[in-house]
Design a protein around this motif. Structure first.
Motif, PDB file in Angstrom:
ATOM      1  N   ARG A 234       0.835  -1.191   0.000  1.00  0.00           N
ATOM      2  CA  ARG A 234       0.000   0.000   0.000  1.00  0.00           C
ATOM      3  C   ARG A 234       0.877   1.252   0.000  1.00  0.00           C
ATOM      4  O   ARG A 234       1.875   1.321   0.710  1.00  0.00           O
ATOM      5  CB  ARG A 234      -0.915   0.037   1.234  1.00  0.00           C
ATOM      6  CG  ARG A 234      -1.859  -1.151   1.362  1.00  0.00           C
ATOM      7  CD  ARG A 234      -2.929  -1.160   0.298  1.00  0.00           C
ATOM      8  NE  ARG A 234      -3.913  -2.212   0.516  1.00  0.00           N
ATOM      9  CZ  ARG A 234      -3.827  -3.437   0.034  1.00  0.00           C
ATOM     10  NH1 ARG A 234      -2.773  -3.791  -0.712  1.00  0.00           N
ATOM     11  NH2 ARG A 234      -4.767  -4.335   0.271  1.00  0.00           N
ATOM     12  N   PHE A 235       0.463   2.242  -0.797  1.00  0.00           N
ATOM     13  CA  PHE A 235       1.067   3.568  -0.688  1.00  0.00           C
ATOM     14  C   PHE A 235       0.104   4.442   0.100  1.00  0.00           C
ATOM     15  O   PHE A 235      -0.973   3.989   0.512  1.00  0.00           O
ATOM     16  CB  PHE A 235       1.397   4.156  -2.064  1.00  0.00           C
ATOM     17  CG  PHE A 235       0.218   4.477  -2.940  1.00  0.00           C
ATOM     18  CD1 PHE A 235      -0.325   5.755  -2.953  1.00  0.00           C
ATOM     19  CD2 PHE A 235      -0.327   3.522  -3.797  1.00  0.00           C
ATOM     20  CE1 PHE A 235      -1.392   6.070  -3.777  1.00  0.00           C
ATOM     21  CE2 PHE A 235      -1.396   3.834  -4.630  1.00  0.00           C
ATOM     22  CZ  PHE A 235      -1.944   5.112  -4.612  1.00  0.00           C
ATOM     23  N   ALA A 236       0.481   5.678   0.360  1.00  0.00           N
ATOM     24  CA  ALA A 236      -0.355   6.518   1.219  1.00  0.00           C
ATOM     25  C   ALA A 236      -0.314   7.972   0.793  1.00  0.00           C
ATOM     26  O   ALA A 236       0.673   8.453   0.225  1.00  0.00           O
ATOM     27  CB  ALA A 236       0.093   6.406   2.677  1.00  0.00           C
ATOM     28  N   THR A 237      -1.398   8.661   1.098  1.00  0.00           N
ATOM     29  CA  THR A 237      -1.430  10.119   1.101  1.00  0.00           C
ATOM     30  C   THR A 237      -1.324  10.575   2.542  1.00  0.00           C
ATOM     31  O   THR A 237      -1.993  10.010   3.422  1.00  0.00           O
ATOM     32  CB  THR A 237      -2.733  10.643   0.480  1.00  0.00           C
ATOM     33  OG1 THR A 237      -2.625  10.604  -0.948  1.00  0.00           O
ATOM     34  CG2 THR A 237      -3.000  12.090   0.877  1.00  0.00           C
ATOM     35  N   ALA A 238      -0.480  11.559   2.800  1.00  0.00           N
ATOM     36  CA  ALA A 238      -0.376  12.174   4.117  1.00  0.00           C
ATOM     37  C   ALA A 238      -0.597  13.669   3.969  1.00  0.00           C
ATOM     38  O   ALA A 238      -0.124  14.288   3.011  1.00  0.00           O
ATOM     39  CB  ALA A 238       0.994  11.906   4.737  1.00  0.00           C
ATOM     40  N   VAL A 239      -1.327  14.266   4.912  1.00  0.00           N
ATOM     41  CA  VAL A 239      -1.634  15.693   4.875  1.00  0.00           C
ATOM     42  C   VAL A 239      -1.417  16.276   6.259  1.00  0.00           C
ATOM     43  O   VAL A 239      -1.636  15.604   7.270  1.00  0.00           O
ATOM     44  CB  VAL A 239      -3.089  15.934   4.386  1.00  0.00           C
ATOM     45  CG1 VAL A 239      -4.100  15.270   5.295  1.00  0.00           C
ATOM     46  CG2 VAL A 239      -3.389  17.418   4.237  1.00  0.00           C
ATOM     47  N   TRP A 240      -0.961  17.512   6.304  1.00  0.00           N
ATOM     48  CA  TRP A 240      -0.707  18.156   7.588  1.00  0.00           C
ATOM     49  C   TRP A 240      -0.958  19.653   7.478  1.00  0.00           C
ATOM     50  O   TRP A 240      -1.038  20.205   6.390  1.00  0.00           O
ATOM     51  CB  TRP A 240       0.726  17.885   8.059  1.00  0.00           C
ATOM     52  CG  TRP A 240       1.798  18.366   7.136  1.00  0.00           C
ATOM     53  CD1 TRP A 240       2.468  19.555   7.186  1.00  0.00           C
ATOM     54  CD2 TRP A 240       2.352  17.657   6.012  1.00  0.00           C
ATOM     55  NE1 TRP A 240       3.396  19.637   6.176  1.00  0.00           N
ATOM     56  CE2 TRP A 240       3.339  18.490   5.434  1.00  0.00           C
ATOM     57  CE3 TRP A 240       2.093  16.400   5.443  1.00  0.00           C
ATOM     58  CZ2 TRP A 240       4.072  18.106   4.309  1.00  0.00           C
ATOM     59  CZ3 TRP A 240       2.814  16.033   4.319  1.00  0.00           C
ATOM     60  CH2 TRP A 240       3.792  16.869   3.770  1.00  0.00           C
ATOM     61  N   ARG A 241      -1.079  20.291   8.636  1.00  0.00           N
ATOM     62  CA  ARG A 241      -1.301  21.728   8.675  1.00  0.00           C
ATOM     63  C   ARG A 241      -0.051  22.484   8.277  1.00  0.00           C
ATOM     64  O   ARG A 241       1.069  22.100   8.623  1.00  0.00           O
ATOM     65  CB  ARG A 241      -1.696  22.186  10.080  1.00  0.00           C
ATOM     66  CG  ARG A 241      -3.153  22.119  10.393  1.00  0.00           C
ATOM     67  CD  ARG A 241      -3.451  22.747  11.736  1.00  0.00           C
ATOM     68  NE  ARG A 241      -2.963  24.133  11.802  1.00  0.00           N
ATOM     69  CZ  ARG A 241      -3.082  24.904  12.882  1.00  0.00           C
ATOM     70  NH1 ARG A 241      -3.670  24.418  13.977  1.00  0.00           N
ATOM     71  NH2 ARG A 241      -2.638  26.139  12.880  1.00  0.00           N
ATOM     72  N   ASP A 242      -0.245  23.572   7.583  1.00  0.00           N
ATOM     73  CA  ASP A 242       0.857  24.491   7.309  1.00  0.00           C
ATOM     74  C   ASP A 242       1.296  25.098   8.631  1.00  0.00           C
ATOM     75  O   ASP A 242       0.510  25.255   9.551  1.00  0.00           O
ATOM     76  CB  ASP A 242       0.390  25.593   6.354  1.00  0.00           C
ATOM     77  CG  ASP A 242       1.551  26.331   5.716  1.00  0.00           C
ATOM     78  OD1 ASP A 242       2.711  25.943   5.970  1.00  0.00           O
ATOM     79  OD2 ASP A 242       1.296  27.281   4.975  1.00  0.00           O
ATOM     80  N   GLY A 243       2.569  25.422   8.728  1.00  0.00           N
ATOM     81  CA  GLY A 243       3.048  26.039   9.951  1.00  0.00           C
ATOM     82  C   GLY A 243       4.338  25.405  10.407  1.00  0.00           C
ATOM     83  O   GLY A 243       5.207  25.069   9.618  1.00  0.00           O
ATOM     84  N   SER A 244       4.441  25.202  11.714  1.00  0.00           N
ATOM     85  CA  SER A 244       5.681  24.743  12.305  1.00  0.00           C
ATOM     86  C   SER A 244       5.975  23.306  11.946  1.00  0.00           C
ATOM     87  O   SER A 244       5.102  22.532  11.599  1.00  0.00           O
ATOM     88  CB  SER A 244       5.598  24.850  13.826  1.00  0.00           C
ATOM     89  OG  SER A 244       4.568  24.018  14.309  1.00  0.00           O
ATOM     90  N   ALA A 245       7.235  22.967  12.025  1.00  0.00           N
ATOM     91  CA  ALA A 245       7.731  21.592  12.153  1.00  0.00           C
ATOM     92  C   ALA A 245       7.963  20.782  10.908  1.00  0.00           C
ATOM     93  O   ALA A 245       8.515  19.721  11.007  1.00  0.00           O
ATOM     94  CB  ALA A 245       6.848  20.772  13.092  1.00  0.00           C
ATOM     95  N   GLU A 246       7.591  21.212   9.700  1.00  0.00           N
ATOM     96  CA  GLU A 246       7.958  20.346   8.584  1.00  0.00           C
ATOM     97  C   GLU A 246       9.460  20.301   8.462  1.00  0.00           C
ATOM     98  O   GLU A 246      10.136  21.325   8.517  1.00  0.00           O
ATOM     99  CB  GLU A 246       7.364  20.807   7.253  1.00  0.00           C
ATOM    100  CG  GLU A 246       7.679  19.801   6.150  1.00  0.00           C
ATOM    101  CD  GLU A 246       7.278  20.273   4.767  1.00  0.00           C
ATOM    102  OE1 GLU A 246       7.494  19.497   3.823  1.00  0.00           O
ATOM    103  OE2 GLU A 246       6.785  21.393   4.645  1.00  0.00           O
ATOM    104  N   ASN A 247      10.003  19.125   8.324  1.00  0.00           N
ATOM    105  CA  ASN A 247      11.435  18.934   8.154  1.00  0.00           C
ATOM    106  C   ASN A 247      11.919  19.782   6.977  1.00  0.00           C
ATOM    107  O   ASN A 247      11.450  19.611   5.860  1.00  0.00           O
ATOM    108  CB  ASN A 247      11.706  17.443   7.892  1.00  0.00           C
ATOM    109  CG  ASN A 247      13.184  17.123   7.829  1.00  0.00           C
ATOM    110  OD1 ASN A 247      13.997  17.968   7.477  1.00  0.00           O
ATOM    111  ND2 ASN A 247      13.514  15.891   8.165  1.00  0.00           N
TER     112      ASN A 247
END
Length: 257
Positions: A234-247
């Protein structure tokens, strides 16, 4: 290890949506599929490292059920015993929401103004039972507004390839008139992607805020496909809030093609 011509992930092109879709080069992310659960755990750890957030997975059951992640959610308990559902929503900025697929539609949602994101797994059953509309409604409960929500449908099987029995197509069209399709060889098919557009419109998403896939998982070997192989990962979609902490290094790892 991937090479430049083997990107481990692709990013949606729609503005205001922080998300990615992994490819086979990122590895199998499912603990229940494929022959190597240890390899799936390692692939999940790499995904978390590259996004820079904890990535939440669930036990997907082809349902319209949505679970909300809030500040009171115990993330360790959640990971130890993932809920049975097919969509997640949150206003937290320290997690990413993931949905796994191998022909079904992974959908990432975001209202960047409200700081609310969602992820849904929409196969034929979930699409017809309303998982898309339920996800938008759950995001609205957190302060999102449908006319602001961006939605990106990830790679999935296309209507030219998703052959079904005639009675299954008839059932689909009763719930979603846009899901009617025909394979390239002239037999009945469910067009998940056209059905997704219709469901997004019904939920109030604006056309300019939608992104539909340009590839078919059965045809494109950069993505796992259950129809191509029943032993598929399986592959995946991941989503997150804009803002702090993205590598800050994640952008160089994720290539869009």
């Amino acid at each position: 290890m991937t090479t430049p011509d083997q990107p481990w992930a692709r990013r949606p092109a729609i503005p205001g949506l922080r998300a990615l879709v992994t490819t086979v080069h990122a590895g199998n992310l499912a603990l229940h599929a494929g022959a190597d659960p240890g390899g799936a755990r390692a692939a999940r750890a790499r995904l978390e490292e590259r996004i820079g957030r904890r990535v939440l997975f669930v036990s997907q059951i082809h349902s319209p059920r949505v679970v909300r992640i809030d500040r009171t959610t115990d993330l360790d308990a959640f990971a130890a015993d993932p809920p049975e559902c097919d969509a997640l929503v949150t206003a937290r900025d320290d997690v990413a929401l993931a949905m796994m697929v191998a022909d079904c539609m992974p959908i990432a949602f975001a209202d960047p103004d409200a700081g609310v994101v969602g992820a849904a797994h929409a196969g034929r059953r979930g699409l017809l039972d309303g998982v898309i509309q339920n996800t938008v409604a759950a995001m609205t409960d957190l302060g999102a507004r449908p006319e602001r929500i961006r939605a990106s449908v990830g790679p999935s099987i296309c209507g030219r390839c998703y052959e079904v029995p005639a009675d299954m197509l008839e059932e689909a069209v009763r719930s979603n008139p846009a899901a009617s399709g025909e394979t390239r060889w002239g037999t009945p098919a469910v067009d998940l992607q056209s059905g997704a557009r219709w469901a997004l419109e019904q939920a109030g998403i604006r056309d300019e805020h939608m992104e539909l896939p340009t590839v078919c998982t059965l045809e494109d070997e950069d993505f796992f496909s259950h129809r191509r192989s029943s032993a598929s990962g399986r592959f995946a979609t991941a989503v997150w809030r804009d803002g702090s902490a993205e590598n800050p290094d994640s952008a160089r790892h994720a290539a869009q093609r």
